[in-house]
Design a protein around this motif. Structure first.
Motif, mmCIF file in Angstrom:
data_model
loop_
_atom_site.group_PDB
_atom_site.id
_atom_site.type_symbol
_atom_site.label_atom_id
_atom_site.label_comp_id
_atom_site.label_asym_id
_atom_site.label_seq_id
_atom_site.Cartn_x
_atom_site.Cartn_y
_atom_site.Cartn_z
ATOM 1 N N ALA A 30 0.505 -1.215 -0.373
ATOM 2 C CA ALA A 30 0.190 0.069 0.378
ATOM 3 C C ALA A 30 0.635 0.958 0.384
ATOM 4 O O ALA A 30 0.387 2.172 -0.650
ATOM 5 N N TRP A 33 4.914 -0.408 -3.432
ATOM 6 C CA TRP A 33 4.719 -0.185 -4.394
ATOM 7 C C TRP A 33 4.272 0.836 -5.358
ATOM 8 O O TRP A 33 3.605 0.678 -6.240
ATOM 9 N N GLU A 34 3.180 2.001 -4.399
ATOM 10 C CA GLU A 34 2.562 2.781 -5.059
ATOM 11 C C GLU A 34 2.946 4.080 -5.251
ATOM 12 O O GLU A 34 2.283 5.037 -5.362
ATOM 13 N N SER A 36 5.172 6.617 -7.299
ATOM 14 C CA SER A 36 5.583 7.458 -8.014
ATOM 15 C C SER A 36 6.626 7.848 -9.241
ATOM 16 O O SER A 36 6.248 7.353 -10.264
ATOM 17 N N PRO A 40 5.138 1.096 -11.838
ATOM 18 C CA PRO A 40 4.473 -1.450 -11.451
ATOM 19 C C PRO A 40 5.942 -1.728 -11.637
ATOM 20 O O PRO A 40 5.989 -2.595 -11.535
#
Length: 112
Positions: A30, A33-34, A36, A40
């Motif tokens: 959360a 990995w998120e 910017s 991804p």
């Protein structure tokens, strides 16, 4: 993810290692990995490379699937593992490519 849908970590370790599940879900996926700063797709390729280099094939199937969902093709993943054979060791690459073959075969028709 809906309130009733469990994460992979919750399905694997919920009720046994709840703090590790929370860190996996809330910090790793959360938050980290998120971010910017990397796409991804790039995060997936880096993660897969680290897993191959470390010989951590137990986590590879999940991340190969995630990598494909993040835009990596099976051909790119096979090529990455082949390339890593020379940097992380032949046995690790052979173990990883075997895991990839199994993961891709189990997903026939599901993309990639």
């Amino acid at each position: 993810m809906s309130m009733t849908e469990q994460s992979s970590a919750q399905r694997m370790l919920g009720g046994f290692a709840d703090k590790l599940v929370a860190l996996t879900d809330d910090v790793l996926f959360a938050d980290v990995w998120e971010r910017s700063e990397l796409a991804p797709r790039d995060r997936s390729l880096i993660t897969i490379a680290a897993l191959v280099a470390g010989g951590n094939t137990e986590q590879l199937s999940f991340h190969l699937d995630l990598g494909r969902r993040n835009g990596l093709t099976e051909a790119e993943l096979v090529e990455a593992i082949t390339h890593l054979a020379f940097y992380s060791g032949w046995p690790r690459a052979m173990s990883a490519i075997t895991a990839a073959r199994t993961a891709f075969a189990s997903d026939d028709g599901a993309g990639g």
